[in-house]
Every structure is written in structure tokens, then in C-alpha cells.
Design a protein around this motif. Structure first.
Motif, PDB file in Angstrom:
ATOM      1  N   THR A  83       9.871   2.421   2.137  1.00  0.00           N
ATOM      2  CA  THR A  83       9.635   0.981   2.037  1.00  0.00           C
ATOM      3  C   THR A  83       8.551   0.519   2.987  1.00  0.00           C
ATOM      4  O   THR A  83       7.667  -0.263   2.619  1.00  0.00           O
ATOM      5  CB  THR A  83      10.936   0.203   2.320  1.00  0.00           C
ATOM      6  N   LYS A  84       8.596   1.010   4.225  1.00  0.00           N
ATOM      7  CA  LYS A  84       7.611   0.577   5.218  1.00  0.00           C
ATOM      8  C   LYS A  84       6.254   1.242   5.001  1.00  0.00           C
ATOM      9  O   LYS A  84       5.214   0.617   5.207  1.00  0.00           O
ATOM     10  CB  LYS A  84       8.132   0.851   6.626  1.00  0.00           C
ATOM     11  N   GLN A 121       4.878   2.178   2.180  1.00  0.00           N
ATOM     12  CA  GLN A 121       4.155   1.677   1.012  1.00  0.00           C
ATOM     13  C   GLN A 121       3.504   0.320   1.279  1.00  0.00           C
ATOM     14  O   GLN A 121       2.703  -0.150   0.482  1.00  0.00           O
ATOM     15  CB  GLN A 121       5.082   1.607  -0.207  1.00  0.00           C
ATOM     16  N   LYS A 122       3.832  -0.308   2.414  1.00  0.00           N
ATOM     17  CA  LYS A 122       3.225  -1.596   2.745  1.00  0.00           C
ATOM     18  C   LYS A 122       1.905  -1.437   3.493  1.00  0.00           C
ATOM     19  O   LYS A 122       1.182  -2.406   3.699  1.00  0.00           O
ATOM     20  CB  LYS A 122       4.183  -2.430   3.595  1.00  0.00           C
ATOM     21  N   ALA A 123       1.592  -0.225   3.888  1.00  0.00           N
ATOM     22  CA  ALA A 123       0.386   0.008   4.686  1.00  0.00           C
ATOM     23  C   ALA A 123      -0.879  -0.125   3.844  1.00  0.00           C
ATOM     24  O   ALA A 123      -0.872   0.098   2.641  1.00  0.00           O
ATOM     25  CB  ALA A 123       0.450   1.393   5.323  1.00  0.00           C
ATOM     26  N   ASN A 124      -1.956  -0.511   4.490  1.00  0.00           N
ATOM     27  CA  ASN A 124      -3.269  -0.577   3.849  1.00  0.00           C
ATOM     28  C   ASN A 124      -4.216   0.354   4.599  1.00  0.00           C
ATOM     29  O   ASN A 124      -4.341   0.264   5.820  1.00  0.00           O
ATOM     30  CB  ASN A 124      -3.814  -2.007   3.876  1.00  0.00           C
ATOM     31  N   GLN A 161      -5.145   0.844  -5.182  1.00  0.00           N
ATOM     32  CA  GLN A 161      -3.813   0.438  -4.752  1.00  0.00           C
ATOM     33  C   GLN A 161      -2.821   1.587  -4.910  1.00  0.00           C
ATOM     34  O   GLN A 161      -1.926   1.765  -4.100  1.00  0.00           O
ATOM     35  CB  GLN A 161      -3.348  -0.774  -5.546  1.00  0.00           C
ATOM     36  N   ASN A 215      -3.350   4.015  -2.263  1.00  0.00           N
ATOM     37  CA  ASN A 215      -2.948   3.393  -1.010  1.00  0.00           C
ATOM     38  C   ASN A 215      -1.428   3.418  -0.916  1.00  0.00           C
ATOM     39  O   ASN A 215      -0.780   4.312  -1.434  1.00  0.00           O
ATOM     40  CB  ASN A 215      -3.500   1.960  -0.943  1.00  0.00           C
ATOM     41  N   GLY A 216      -0.805   2.457  -0.305  1.00  0.00           N
ATOM     42  CA  GLY A 216       0.636   2.474  -0.111  1.00  0.00           C
ATOM     43  C   GLY A 216       1.436   2.596  -1.385  1.00  0.00           C
ATOM     44  O   GLY A 216       2.543   3.126  -1.384  1.00  0.00           O
ATOM     45  N   ASN A 217       0.887   2.081  -2.516  1.00  0.00           N
ATOM     46  CA  ASN A 217       1.641   2.093  -3.768  1.00  0.00           C
ATOM     47  C   ASN A 217       1.888   3.492  -4.314  1.00  0.00           C
ATOM     48  O   ASN A 217       2.654   3.661  -5.262  1.00  0.00           O
ATOM     49  CB  ASN A 217       0.905   1.265  -4.835  1.00  0.00           C
ATOM     50  N   THR A 272       5.518   3.885  -3.908  1.00  0.00           N
ATOM     51  CA  THR A 272       6.406   2.870  -4.478  1.00  0.00           C
ATOM     52  C   THR A 272       7.360   3.422  -5.536  1.00  0.00           C
ATOM     53  O   THR A 272       8.555   3.082  -5.530  1.00  0.00           O
ATOM     54  CB  THR A 272       5.588   1.710  -5.067  1.00  0.00           C
ATOM     55  N   ASN A 330       2.968   5.003   9.219  1.00  0.00           N
ATOM     56  CA  ASN A 330       1.681   5.206   8.568  1.00  0.00           C
ATOM     57  C   ASN A 330       1.650   6.625   8.006  1.00  0.00           C
ATOM     58  O   ASN A 330       2.024   7.579   8.685  1.00  0.00           O
ATOM     59  CB  ASN A 330       0.525   5.024   9.553  1.00  0.00           C
TER      60      ASN A 330
END
Length: 251
Positions: free
Chosen positions: A42-43, A45-48, A126, A129-131, A134, A200
Motif C-alpha cells: 500500500t505504501k 505504490q504511493k511513491a513517485n 504510472q 511507477n508505484g502502480n 497496485t 521506496n
């Protein structure tokens, strides 16, 4: 005197046993403090991330049938892709709204230029990236968490069809590697996601074997060099005299 020495030795042995027991309990307690797989997914996948490198390789009966390599940077957005398949081989650069592509196996080695909306590639970035993680969040119970030096390793091993579908339904895979998941039977999948203490992602490794149309195939995917690519630019030779195909995706 000898009797006293024996008592002393027995006492020291007892103290040593208590010490070792305390250390063992402390170690077990530390292990219990590992974050859950759900927390990590969860955490993370929020990273950019500002840059990344990824490779895909699909083998059929031990021979590579299609492969791809991609790297990208943001600020500005630049993507480089090198894709090779049995009937399709191309290189592509994306810089802002401009795309440059070179098709191999044709009579021309020219680069072709098109203009598209930046949003055309947003889902791809995306996804990388974090997705990328997901689709695994609903499947967090399938993963185990281990300590990896001062970081964490999220690990999965098995042949769960839902995990397989989560891998190949991702845009980062389907955009470059064409896999028809309808008749695929997963044999074994291994996933390892390494994250730091701030969640990360350091790298992602996926190796999955499966049967498709009676053939055994293997998909290998690696994501690395996260935030390590400082600069990416389209070569001047590519931008010099491309064949302009006009503007696409005008809506």
C-alpha cells in the motif's frame, strides 16, 4: 573445594542459558515487528519516481520469443523502448508530445516522427511507477515479508492464477509484451520486491513459468535503476531528419 567449583560451573551454565534464551526471545520479537505485506504494498505504490529501467523477456521452450527494455525519466518526460518479437522489432523514443520510432525488418532504416498527447503514455509511466504493485494489494496474503539487510523483501512463490493475472494485466507488460491470458495455465511464479525502510522500491524481480497452447513459456521481468538515471535525451541522429507522419490522437 571441588564441590564448590562444580556449583560455580553449574551457575555459569545456567546464566549462559538464560542469556541465550533472552537473546532468542529478543530476536523473535524483532522479527514480529516486520511490516505486513499489505503495509508494504500500500505504501510503496504511493511513491513517485523520477527515473527507472525495466526489462521483459518471454521464452518459449527455452528460446526468447519476445523481449523489451525500457527506461524513462520525468522532468521532462523522456522514454526509450527497444522491443523485439518474432514479427515485430522496433526502437522508440518519446519526448514530450513527440514520438520517434524505427521499425526493423523493413526496407527503410529511417526514423518516423509522430505527435501525440502526453496522456497517451501516462498509463505506461504510472504502471511502471508505484502502480506496478497496485494489482497485488488485494493479494497481499499471498506474500511473505523478510528482512533484507536493513531493508525489507516482499516474496511470493506459487502458482496462484490471480497472481499471474495481476502480473500480465499490468499496462507496463501489455503495452510492450503481448500475452493472451485466456488459456494460460501458470506453473510457478516467483516475485521479490525489495523496499527500503521508507517503503521506496529498490527493485522488482518476477519470474513466471506457464503453459500456453501446449508450450511451456517463461516470463522474466526486472525493474531497477530506480531514481538512478540522471539524464536521458533523444540522440541528435534520431531528431535530425525523421519522416514526419503528422499529428495523431487529435482529440
Amino acid at each position: 573445594m571441588k564441590f564448590m567449583n562444580k556449583k560455580l560451573i553449574l551457575g555459569l551454565v545456567a546464566l549462559l542459558a538464560l542469556f541465550l534464551s533472552a537473546c532468542s526471545q529478543k530476536s523473535a520479537k524483532s522479527g514480529d515487528n516486520l511490516p505486513s505485506a499489505k503495509t508494504i504494498l500500500t505504501k510503496a505504490q504511493k511513491a513517485n519516481y523520477n527515473s527507472m529501467h525495466a526489462t521483459w523477456d518471454e521464452k518459449s521452450n527455452g528460446k526468447t520469443s519476445q523481449k523489451a527494455a525500457v527506461e524513462y525519466t520525468t522532468k521532462p518526460t523522456i522514454i526509450y523502448a527497444n522491443v523485439s518479437a518474432t514479427s515485430n522489432y522496433y526502437k522508440m523514443w518519446v519526448e514530450g508530445k513527440n514520438s520517434y520510432i524505427q521499425m526493423k525488418g523493413t526496407n527503410s532504416s529511417h526514423w518516423f516522427k509522430t505527435t501525440t498527447k502526453a496522456s497517451t503514455y501516462s498509463s505506461f509511466i504510472q504502471s511502471l511507477n508505484g502502480n506496478l504493485l497496485t494489482p497485488f494489494i488485494p493479494l497481499h496474503k499471498q506474500f511473505k515479508v523478510k528482512k533484507n539487510d536493513n531493508n525489507y523483501a516482499l516474496i511470493y512463490k506459487g502458482n496462484n492464477k490471480r497472481v499471474w493475472n495481476a502480473i500480465v494485466s499490468d499496462a507496463a507488460v501489455t503495452t510492450l509484451i503481448g500475452i493472451d491470458i485466456d488459456d494460460v495455465k501458470p506453473i510457478n511464479t516467483e516475485i521479490q520486491v525489495d523496499v527500503d525502510k521508507n517503503y521506496n522500491v529498490n527493485d522488482v524481480k518476477i519470474v513466471s513459468s506457464y503453459k500456453d497452447d501446449g508450450q511451456k513459456k517463461t516470463l522474466t521481468m526486472n525493474v531497477d535503476q530506480i531514481d538512478q538515471i540522471k539524464k536521458l535525451s533523444v540522440p541528435s541522429a534520431v531528431k535530425k531528419n525523421p519522416v514526419d507522419l503528422g499529428t495523431l490522437d487529435k482529440k
